[in-house]
Motif scaffolding. Structure first.
Motif, PDB file in Angstrom:
ATOM      1  N   GLU A  21       0.920  -1.156   0.062  1.00  0.00           N
ATOM      2  CA  GLU A  21       0.287  -0.084   0.001  1.00  0.00           C
ATOM      3  C   GLU A  21       0.964   1.248  -0.027  1.00  0.00           C
ATOM      4  N   ARG A  53      -1.416  -0.931  -4.319  1.00  0.00           N
ATOM      5  CA  ARG A  53      -2.479   0.115  -4.086  1.00  0.00           C
ATOM      6  C   ARG A  53      -2.267   1.241  -3.759  1.00  0.00           C
ATOM      7  N   THR A  62       3.805   0.937   2.543  1.00  0.00           N
ATOM      8  CA  THR A  62       3.753  -0.288   3.827  1.00  0.00           C
ATOM      9  C   THR A  62       3.040  -1.551   3.347  1.00  0.00           C
ATOM     10  N   ALA A  63       3.333  -2.549   4.029  1.00  0.00           N
ATOM     11  CA  ALA A  63       2.837  -3.900   3.774  1.00  0.00           C
ATOM     12  C   ALA A  63       2.972  -4.782   4.934  1.00  0.00           C
TER      13      ALA A  63
END
Lengths: 131, 131
Positions: free
Chosen positions: B6, B46, B65-66
């Protein structure tokens, strides 16, 4: 959402000039913060020392995070002045629904020392929320 | 660990002086980045517009981030110069085991623009890792 809060304390930060007695001010901060949280009987708040949060210009730096909540990165903290405020902020963060604590309830170093905040995974913006 | 990445793009950031034509430079950046990722056939990345990452002095700011990876907050980004680099960095981040991309593989704006990084939930420090 869980109420398990993690506080990462950067132990790579160099000491500030006025605090030069401590070679590793983050480690001192982490230890004092743990002691304060124990004193308060706080549950579910874990303090972890980490190497480098990459905010080297504003020591000491911490990151406060929890699943489903906004993460806050806060700098300019020193053990001798701010441990009680950090512990209070952690409890308010833990009580909050999404990690965003009302401005009036934030300890002053959490108002002045914000480096950044990051939404939780999967966050979608619906309306403006207080920073 | 998931490979769903993201990228939160701050749309509250004011334009920098040299970029004053855009009232909402973050929105322009988000749109361009989405277009670039589509062009590259990137999957599982995304881009989300969010209000205020609290890094107001270094627009535009993004957070990458993830789950299970370090989060990186990067500032000083503008659509006209950095979209290809951000897309490349996102793919390298997605491929990485823990979000830490080897220094040599990081696009220059990701070396210069780091505001902060935050470990994944549950992280425990075992050894020093490159910032």
């Amino acid at each position: 959402m869980t109420d398990e809060v993690e506080i990462f304390v950067c132990v790579s930060c160099a000491p500030r000039a006025e605090n030069a007695a401590h070679l590793r001010p983050g480690a001192v901060l982490a230890r004092s913060l743990n002691a304060r949280l124990t004193e308060l009987g706080a549950a579910g708040i874990r303090v972890r020392e980490v190497e480098c949060l990459a905010v080297c210009k504003r020591p000491s730096t911490i990151a406060m995070t929890a699943a489903g909540k906004w993460t806050y990165v806060i700098g300019d903290l020193i053990a001798e002045e701010h441990v009680a405020d950090i512990a209070a902020a952690a409890l308010a963060f833990q009580r909050s629904a999404n990690g965003i604590v009302p401005w009036a309830e934030r300890p002053v170093p959490f108002r002045k020392g914000v480096i950044a905040r990051v939404p939780p995974l999967g966050f979608e913006q619906h309306a403006t929320e207080t920073a």
